[in-house]
Scaffold this motif. Structure first.
Motif, mmCIF file in Angstrom:
data_model
loop_
_atom_site.group_PDB
_atom_site.id
_atom_site.type_symbol
_atom_site.label_atom_id
_atom_site.label_comp_id
_atom_site.label_asym_id
_atom_site.label_seq_id
_atom_site.Cartn_x
_atom_site.Cartn_y
_atom_site.Cartn_z
ATOM 1 N N LEU A 38 9.428 14.578 -6.070
ATOM 2 C CA LEU A 38 8.374 14.778 -7.068
ATOM 3 C C LEU A 38 7.848 13.425 -7.546
ATOM 4 C CD1 LEU A 38 7.090 17.194 -8.666
ATOM 5 C CD2 LEU A 38 8.608 16.563 -10.532
ATOM 6 N N LEU A 39 6.547 13.224 -7.388
ATOM 7 C CA LEU A 39 5.933 11.975 -7.840
ATOM 8 C C LEU A 39 4.860 12.274 -8.874
ATOM 9 C CD1 LEU A 39 5.489 10.162 -4.391
ATOM 10 C CD2 LEU A 39 7.329 9.864 -6.055
ATOM 11 N N VAL A 40 4.567 11.286 -9.702
ATOM 12 C CA VAL A 40 3.512 11.453 -10.705
ATOM 13 C C VAL A 40 2.458 10.378 -10.502
ATOM 14 C CG1 VAL A 40 5.157 12.391 -12.376
ATOM 15 C CG2 VAL A 40 4.603 9.974 -12.445
ATOM 16 N N LYS A 48 -2.781 2.812 -13.351
ATOM 17 C CA LYS A 48 -3.668 3.979 -13.331
ATOM 18 C C LYS A 48 -4.078 4.348 -11.909
ATOM 19 C CE LYS A 48 -7.909 5.721 -15.443
ATOM 20 N NZ LYS A 48 -8.920 5.490 -16.481
ATOM 21 N N GLY A 49 -3.899 5.615 -11.599
ATOM 22 C CA GLY A 49 -4.317 6.090 -10.287
ATOM 23 C C GLY A 49 -3.278 5.929 -9.194
ATOM 24 N N LYS A 50 -2.183 5.242 -9.501
ATOM 25 C CA LYS A 50 -1.160 5.047 -8.464
ATOM 26 C C LYS A 50 0.009 5.998 -8.653
ATOM 27 C CE LYS A 50 -2.227 0.165 -7.849
ATOM 28 N NZ LYS A 50 -1.868 -1.121 -8.459
ATOM 29 N N TRP A 127 4.593 17.226 -5.087
ATOM 30 C CA TRP A 127 5.743 17.109 -4.206
ATOM 31 C C TRP A 127 5.310 16.440 -2.908
ATOM 32 C CZ3 TRP A 127 10.571 18.071 -5.761
ATOM 33 C CH2 TRP A 127 10.763 18.931 -6.855
ATOM 34 N N PHE A 128 6.090 15.466 -2.467
ATOM 35 C CA PHE A 128 5.794 14.750 -1.224
ATOM 36 C C PHE A 128 6.968 14.870 -0.269
ATOM 37 C CE2 PHE A 128 1.978 12.172 -2.140
ATOM 38 C CZ PHE A 128 1.830 12.450 -3.488
ATOM 39 N N LYS A 129 6.667 15.198 0.978
ATOM 40 C CA LYS A 129 7.712 15.165 2.002
ATOM 41 C C LYS A 129 8.121 13.711 2.211
ATOM 42 C CE LYS A 129 5.828 18.935 4.803
ATOM 43 N NZ LYS A 129 6.300 20.036 3.955
ATOM 44 N N MET A 130 9.365 13.504 2.615
ATOM 45 C CA MET A 130 9.876 12.140 2.757
ATOM 46 C C MET A 130 9.010 11.302 3.695
ATOM 47 S SD MET A 130 12.244 11.758 0.654
ATOM 48 C CE MET A 130 12.989 10.184 1.091
ATOM 49 N N LYS A 131 8.476 11.917 4.730
ATOM 50 C CA LYS A 131 7.719 11.112 5.685
ATOM 51 C C LYS A 131 6.279 10.861 5.221
ATOM 52 C CE LYS A 131 6.479 15.004 8.783
ATOM 53 N NZ LYS A 131 5.868 15.685 7.652
ATOM 54 N N ILE A 133 5.604 9.800 1.989
ATOM 55 C CA ILE A 133 5.656 9.048 0.737
ATOM 56 C C ILE A 133 4.656 7.888 0.810
ATOM 57 C CG2 ILE A 133 7.117 7.628 -0.757
ATOM 58 C CD1 ILE A 133 8.079 10.439 -0.753
ATOM 59 N N PRO A 134 3.772 7.800 -0.164
ATOM 60 C CA PRO A 134 2.819 6.680 -0.164
ATOM 61 C C PRO A 134 3.468 5.404 -0.705
ATOM 62 C CG PRO A 134 2.438 8.064 -2.080
ATOM 63 C CD PRO A 134 3.577 8.706 -1.317
ATOM 64 N N LYS A 135 2.701 4.357 -0.730
ATOM 65 C CA LYS A 135 3.177 3.123 -1.379
ATOM 66 C C LYS A 135 3.216 3.379 -2.874
ATOM 67 C CE LYS A 135 3.000 -1.704 -1.881
ATOM 68 N NZ LYS A 135 3.936 -1.394 -3.020
ATOM 69 N N LEU A 136 4.364 3.167 -3.475
ATOM 70 C CA LEU A 136 4.537 3.476 -4.894
ATOM 71 C C LEU A 136 4.450 2.208 -5.743
ATOM 72 C CD1 LEU A 136 7.559 5.938 -4.598
ATOM 73 C CD2 LEU A 136 5.120 6.483 -4.574
ATOM 74 N N ILE A 137 4.307 2.408 -7.036
ATOM 75 C CA ILE A 137 4.234 1.276 -7.957
ATOM 76 C C ILE A 137 5.574 0.544 -8.047
ATOM 77 C CG2 ILE A 137 2.446 2.319 -9.388
ATOM 78 C CD1 ILE A 137 4.663 3.210 -11.313
#
Lengths: 238, 238
Positions: A38-40, A48-50, A127-131, A133-137
């Motif tokens: 789970l990402l926000v 902002k926006g990331k 919800w993001f699948k493990m594969k 996953i975007p670049k996170l903060i």
DNA sequence: TCAAAAGTGTTATGATTACACCCATGA
DNA sequence: TCATGGGTGTAATCATAACACTTTTGA
């Protein structure tokens, strides 16, 4: 450091919270054979926006585990969730504006119970699948990678995988969970025997309904059985 | 919070350190068949005269691992020590004067290398066998208990036990280390075969000298061998 | 009847365990 | 020569892995 400065600098700093320490949570779910997180998406501030891990501040009179449970409840509406601390992440420049150490937690939730409940810090939750996953903060990708490694270890040493499954599940669903998390293929007959021999599962004498193949028996994991076994010296090892 | 107040409250607060966060280290040693822990007797402040884990503050521009290594070096004079983070301990009233979260670390040291080097915070330093641990300050007994459990897990999953032994050791010494830490009795012939089959040990073609029984072969653990094996998919499991 | 998954059986291989026993060395 | 630990051998048992096979069910 002056509170007002922090208040302006930080994105959602709360006055009754500790300075320089935060909590970040990796919330795992399991849906259609895939492990998800789970990402926000941050609504305000410099990020902002990331996308990032959900997290927040620790109140001054609140234990860190309690803070993590509170944050999870605020975000997901879920109580009585499986939650454990990972470790602290404290690179001096992991957060760009000033020095913050964060304590990582990971949670396992049953997707069937989950109802999204975006908090004030997040404009969007997903919800993001493990594969995927975007670049996170900040260092959140590092925290996430670490938590996956940790989960792979823990799931083989303690019966925690059940926290990702519905209350009632089939043996094949359980096997697919292990396959997905550990990244291996398993042999169905051997898996059945191994898990059944542990006598951790309660046979519900129920069967699947509405499946277009032979209906499988449903089982549930019973914490009580597990506690009774561990007291007698039983050790879950997968 | 005002620095001067903290300076007076805290026992050895340093001006360039982070507030509200400390590090505490569980330093394990192995001597004459016993697992031991290094404790310090506080020289000043509210805990004067009481034993506790060595610890200290994190500098503002210093990573937390770096801080732990520095504290260890200040205390023991040892560099290049095995050191890993345990987790953060953050009960709201674990420290009586004000709120402090501490990050626990544990280290494994070769007693042969160790020379005591009491720092400014400690009037006395001493090794304690696990069964002789006194009542410690704050939540340090909890941290210590947790670290022992963690060590028991880790030592079965990664070849870290060697960090507690001299450079050259016999197979029986290694077995006694495992027996002591895991709290079990092992079978000598079986242990020999198991550990030798892993091919992690370098046979030094040397023997003990000055022992009043048949001299045993000496071995050393070779990090390089281990790295080569793990790259090929080898997994240490004891 | 066919596909899909449920579920059982069998066998080879390897790891673990328990224990008997011989070897080398200094006191 | 005796005690102490070093070191080898062996057989029973148990766990794991590979894979063939039968069963049930809805479409």
């Amino acid at each position: 450091m002056d509170k007002e400065i922090i208040k302006n600098r930080a994105e959602t700093f709360e006055a009754d919270a500790m300075e320089s320490i935060t909590i970040d949570c990796v919330i795992f779910g399991f849906q259609e054979g895939s492990l998800e997180v789970l990402l926000v998406k941050h609504a305000e501030g410099i990020s902002k926006g990331k996308w990032g891990l959900p997290g927040g501040w620790i109140k001054k009179k609140e234990g860190i585990d309690a803070a993590a449970y509170r944050l999870l409840r605020e975000l997901t509406g879920l109580d009585e969730i499986f939650l454990e601390q990972l470790k602290a992440f404290g690179d001096p420049d992991r957060f760009p504006l000033y020095r913050v150490i964060t304590i990582g937690y990971y949670a396992l939730v049953k997707r069937e119970n989950y109802r999204i409940k975006a908090g004030f810090t997040a404009s969007e939750v997903g919800w993001f699948k493990m594969k995927d996953i975007p670049k996170l903060i900040y260092d959140h990708n590092e925290i996430l990678n670490y938590s996956l490694g940790h989960l792979r270890n823990r799931i083989r040493q303690a019966p925690i995988g059940f926290n990702l499954l519905p209350e009632k599940f089939t043996l094949l669903e359980l096997m697919h969970l292990y396959e997905e998390i550990l990244g291996v293929e398993m042999d169905k007959p051997n898996f059945r025997r191994k898990i059944l021999k542990m006598k951790l599962l309660r046979d519900l004498n129920e069967k699947q309904v509405g499946v277009s193949h032979r209906a499988a028996k449903l089982y549930s994991f019973d914490e009580e059985i597990y506690n009774r076994l561990t007291k007698r010296g039983f050790n879950f090892e997968f």
